[in-house]
Design a protein around this motif. Sequence first.
Motif, short mmCIF file in Angstrom:
data_model
loop_
_atom_site.label_atom_id
_atom_site.label_comp_id
_atom_site.label_asym_id
_atom_site.label_seq_id
_atom_site.Cartn_x
_atom_site.Cartn_y
_atom_site.Cartn_z
N HIS A 147 0.98 -1.35 -0.15
CA HIS A 147 0.10 -0.13 0.12
C HIS A 147 0.97 1.22 -0.05
O HIS A 147 1.92 1.31 0.74
N THR A 171 -0.70 -0.32 -4.46
CA THR A 171 -1.95 0.64 -4.59
C THR A 171 -1.36 2.00 -4.36
O THR A 171 -0.29 2.18 -3.86
N TYR A 192 -6.41 2.95 -5.87
CA TYR A 192 -7.02 3.11 -4.92
C TYR A 192 -8.39 4.03 -4.78
O TYR A 192 -9.47 3.83 -4.20
N ASP A 196 -10.99 -1.43 -6.04
CA ASP A 196 -11.14 -2.19 -4.70
C ASP A 196 -9.87 -3.13 -4.89
O ASP A 196 -10.11 -4.10 -5.81
N ASP A 213 1.56 -2.75 5.04
CA ASP A 213 0.48 -1.70 5.14
C ASP A 213 0.83 -0.51 6.07
O ASP A 213 1.48 -0.72 7.04
N MET A 215 -1.76 1.87 6.33
CA MET A 215 -2.92 2.56 6.52
C MET A 215 -3.52 2.08 8.03
O MET A 215 -4.18 3.06 8.65
N TYR A 219 -7.85 -0.01 6.73
CA TYR A 219 -7.57 -1.10 5.83
C TYR A 219 -7.75 -2.44 6.51
O TYR A 219 -7.64 -3.39 5.91
N ARG A 222 -10.13 -5.15 5.15
CA ARG A 222 -10.10 -5.44 3.66
C ARG A 222 -8.69 -6.13 3.37
O ARG A 222 -8.79 -7.04 2.64
N ASN A 223 -7.60 -5.75 4.12
CA ASN A 223 -6.43 -6.38 4.09
C ASN A 223 -6.62 -8.08 4.64
O ASN A 223 -6.20 -8.45 3.79
N GLY A 240 -4.40 5.57 8.37
CA GLY A 240 -5.91 5.39 8.52
C GLY A 240 -6.57 5.08 9.82
O GLY A 240 -7.54 4.73 9.83
#
Length: 333
Positions: A147, A171, A192, A196, A213, A215, A219, A222-223, A240
Motif C-alpha cells: 500500500h 496501490t 485505490y 477495490d 500496510d 494505513m 484497511y 479488507r487487508n 488510516g
Amino acid sequence: MYAVTLDGFGGPEVMRWAEVPDLPAPGPGEVAIEVVAAGVNRADLLQRQGFYPPPPGASEIIGLECSGVIAEVGAGVRDLRPDDRVCALLSGGGYAERVVVPATQVLPVPAELDLAAAAALPEVAATVWSNLVMRAGLHAGQLLLIHGGGSGIGTHAIQVAVSRGARVAVTAGSRLKLDACAELGASILINYREQDFVEVLRAEGSGADIILDVMGAAYLARNVDALAEDGQLVVIGMQGGVKAELNLGALLGKRGTIHATNLRRRPATGRGSKAEIIAELRQHLWPLVADGTVTPVVHAELPVTEVGEAHRLLDSDKTVGKVILAIGESTHR
C-alpha cells in the motif's frame, strides 16, 4: 552548529534553521558525522505536529536518517575512519550539521552512489528489510501487496521484492505514481481511488502472501480479505487510524498472521535491534545497492533552509519516492 528547530508544534512554518549547542565528542562505540543530506520521512511530519515524540534519550531535533562524512570516531570503533562516506539510521537529530550515532547504525556509501542520495536509504531500507525479509520471510514466487507504492517505503520495497523473485502488487492514487511503480517492477497496479484492491487480487486468482500496510485501521478488514491462505499482514503505519474491529473468523479461516512493528523505538543492540538490522542490510542488501539493483528513488533535493517546503512536498500526492534536505557540502560527494 546549526540545526532545524521548532517554534512550537504545528505546520511547516514552525521550523527554522538556527544555531544550537554543539554536540559532545563521540563516546565509546560512536561516531560523529558531518551531515551532507538528511532524508525526510512521514514520521518527521508527525513529530513536527507534536504527535510522534522521540524516544527517551534521543535528540529532539527532527530527522531519522542522514548521509555524510565521518568526522570523529569514538573508542572501540574498528571499521570506520575519518573521511569515510557513510549513511546512518538515527533515532533523531538528522536535520543538523552534525550527528553522533552508534557505529552499529552506520553503513558505507558505495563509491558509485551520490552521497546526498544515500540519505534516502537508511530508514526505508531498515524498515523494508526488517519487515519483509527478516519478519515475513519474503521469497521468490510470493505475491506482495504494497500500500502506497509510490512512497519512499513503497518504491524501495518494490525493488527489494523484485530482486528476490516475488511478484508485486501496489496501490497508489494517481497514474503518475502507478507508472513509476511499474518502471520499478510492480506488475499489478491498483488505483485505490477507482478500484477495490481485494477485488483486483481476486481477479488475479489468489490473495497476497504478504501485505505491507501503512494505513492501519482503515484497511484492516479488507487487508484480511485480501490475504492468501497462510498470508501475513505487516502493519508499519497508521495513516488510516489506530482502532478497528478485527474479524478473527476471517483471519482464522486463512490461517493468517498480523504483525505490527516500529523501527524508531527498537533498542540499539541485542535481539531485534537496530544493530541487528543494519548488520543484515550490510550483508544482504548493500551488495544490491552497490551494483545498482536497488537504488534510492529521490523525487527532490531541497536546501535545508527550505525545510518547510520539503515537508509540504512529501505530503503532496505528486511526490514519488523520497525528499531529501541538502545540509552540508563535501568534496567526497
